[in-house]
Write an enzyme that holds these catalytic residues in place. Structure first.
Site, PDB file in Angstrom:
ATOM      1  N   CYS A 164       3.114   3.899   8.307  1.00  0.00           N
ATOM      2  CA  CYS A 164       3.519   5.136   7.631  1.00  0.00           C
ATOM      3  C   CYS A 164       4.356   5.999   8.584  1.00  0.00           C
ATOM      4  O   CYS A 164       3.891   6.368   9.667  1.00  0.00           O
ATOM      5  CB  CYS A 164       2.297   5.918   7.165  1.00  0.00           C
ATOM      6  SG  CYS A 164       2.737   7.453   6.298  1.00  0.00           S
ATOM      7  N   ASN A 191      13.925  -4.280   1.617  1.00  0.00           N
ATOM      8  CA  ASN A 191      15.158  -4.722   0.957  1.00  0.00           C
ATOM      9  C   ASN A 191      14.949  -5.501  -0.341  1.00  0.00           C
ATOM     10  O   ASN A 191      15.819  -6.259  -0.744  1.00  0.00           O
ATOM     11  CB  ASN A 191      16.026  -5.582   1.879  1.00  0.00           C
ATOM     12  CG  ASN A 191      16.546  -4.851   3.091  1.00  0.00           C
ATOM     13  OD1 ASN A 191      16.286  -3.665   3.256  1.00  0.00           O
ATOM     14  ND2 ASN A 191      17.267  -5.549   3.949  1.00  0.00           N
ATOM     15  N   PRO A 212       0.851  -1.198   0.000  1.00  0.00           N
ATOM     16  CA  PRO A 212       0.000   0.000   0.000  1.00  0.00           C
ATOM     17  C   PRO A 212       0.879   1.238   0.000  1.00  0.00           C
ATOM     18  O   PRO A 212       1.774   1.369   0.825  1.00  0.00           O
ATOM     19  CB  PRO A 212      -0.776  -0.134   1.312  1.00  0.00           C
ATOM     20  CG  PRO A 212       0.119  -0.944   2.202  1.00  0.00           C
ATOM     21  CD  PRO A 212       0.874  -1.874   1.306  1.00  0.00           C
TER      22      PRO A 212
END
Length: 416
Positions: free
Chosen positions: A111, A215, A24
């Site tokens: 977030c 990563n 998202p």
């Protein structure tokens, strides 16, 4: 309400046991991007992060973010809709509007941006475990569809584990763990710590559906991540944005894993033109810049052209840009030595376990930030939660492996 809903592993099986996931992202995992990502190997997609209060109360916001095609069973599934929220009532009201058009609703607890701090949502709810528990439990108890959650880790591994257990106790059926801390963002991004992800996976119930995030630069990183963390699936955000081919593992095909920018841009552009609603059109300029980021370092003349073209401009203006890119790449392929130049080379294995690749600038590829004048792929990076793992693992061995408690006490939750 919870009796007939699919839970945990049962839900995972029902949506096809996905292993590759589009993360998202604010204004960047909209319908058109989900469609092209699925074509290049994504098996599960999340929507952009929607603001629950605005989605619930402002029709214009909702129309800009959502259309009749979003969540379509033939076009856009499996799909998880993500909201950021700090009010259980607004969150439930927003989720009710999409519960029939998705496979689950996700709470954003990851977030790290300043706007999330100002609004008290995302990773900044890590300071209020009671509220996190209430937000998830409200959805779990009242939605037709399941609820999931995406979190970040603390520097303290034990605290990260307690946090994950609390989130699951509240009712989350899947948990996605981003292996970076809240402070690791922008130029301070550094490396996600797969060891802490492995620690969490090993100390959660064996049948818990667990997604890893962080990563992922190349398709070869996907399997390595699953092996090193024990995750059921691997999510990518930035890696996918700059190269949707990051998810392609079916074949060792350069045109799928590192697509030519002219081919991908044309394919994406045609999808945007076919999508209902405003979200895909509003996101188009940002996607053009990301798809072409390496290409624009060479063909700098295109950067201001894209920059001054509004997403509201006539579609012909954007068609002209796509055609310019197509012409420039076609010229590259007239080089008699193109077969020698159009190759991917792999460098030495790095401390973090992977290896950087050299990719021709006319192909999609990862983005590396410049920090203090030095590219991320040319310097040693800070690793998230790089505490003394030996002591942590010793503590884990002393602790009996037990299922999550039916109820996490208020005392345990407020330790955040």
């Amino acid at each position: 309400m919870t009796q007939n809903k699919l839970k945990g592993r049962e839900l995972f099986e029902a949506i096809g046991r996905p292993t590759t996931i589009v993360a998202p992202m604010v204004d960047q995992s909209e319908l058109a991007w989900r469609i092209i990502s699925r074509r290049y190997g994504a098996e599960l997609c999340y929507t952009p992060m929607f603001h629950a209060r605005l989605f619930a109360t402002e029709e214009k916001y909702r129309q800009n973010m959502w259309s009749e095609q979003d969540g379509d069973r033939e076009l856009d599934r499996p799909l998880i809709v993500q909201f950021c929220a700090n009010d259980p009532n607004y969150l439930l009201e927003a989720a009710k509007l999409v519960e029939d058009k998705c496979d689950a609703v996700d709470l954003n607890l990851g977030c790290p941006q300043g706007i999330a701090k100002k609004g008290k949502y995302g990773a900044f709810l890590m300071d209020d475990w009671d509220l996190v528990h209430k937000l998830i439990r409200t959805l779990h108890d009242n939605l037709k569809c399941p609820v999931t959650a995406k979190i970040r880790v603390y520097d303290d591994w034990e605290k990260s584990l307690a946090y994950a257990k609390m989130v699951l106790d509240a009712g989350a059926q899947f948990i996605t763990v981003h292996g970076r801390t809240r402070d690791m963002k922008g130029q301070a991004t550094g490396l996600a710590n797969w060891k802490v992800l492995k620690y969490l996976r090993d100390n959660l119930p064996k049948d818990q559906v667990f997604f890893a995030n962080g990563n992922i630069l190349y398709p070869s990183d996907l399997q390595r991540c699953r092996e090193e963390t024990g995750a059921d699936a691997v999510m990518s955000a930035e890696g996918n944005l700059y190269n949707p081919g990051v998810f392609w593992t079916k074949t060792d095909n350069i045109d799928k894993q590192f697509p030519r920018v002219d081919k991908l841009l044309r394919e994406y552009f045609e999808i945007v033109k076919s999508c209902a609603g405003e979200a895909s059109k509003h996101a188009m300029k940002a996607h053009f810049f990301k798809i072409l980021h390496a290409f624009l370092n060479v063909h700098k003349e295109l950067r201001p052209v894209i920059g001054r073209t509004s997403v509201h401009a006539d579609i012909k203006n954007w068609e002209d840009i796509v055609e310019q890119v197509e012409k420039l790449v076609q010229d590259i392929y007239t080089d008699e030595k193109i077969k020698e130049k159009d190759v991917i080379t792999t460098g030495e294995v790095q401390d973090w376990g992977g290896a950087y690749k050299t990719v021709p600038y006319w192909r999609c590829q990862p983005y590396f930030r410049t920090v203090n004048g030095e590219k991320q792929n040319t310097r040693k990076l800070q690793v998230a939660a790089a505490r003394d793992e030996v002591a942590c693992l010793e503590n884990a061995n002393k602790r009996e492996a037990a299922p999550i408690e039916e109820n996490v006490t208020k005392k345990s939750r407020v330790t955040a």
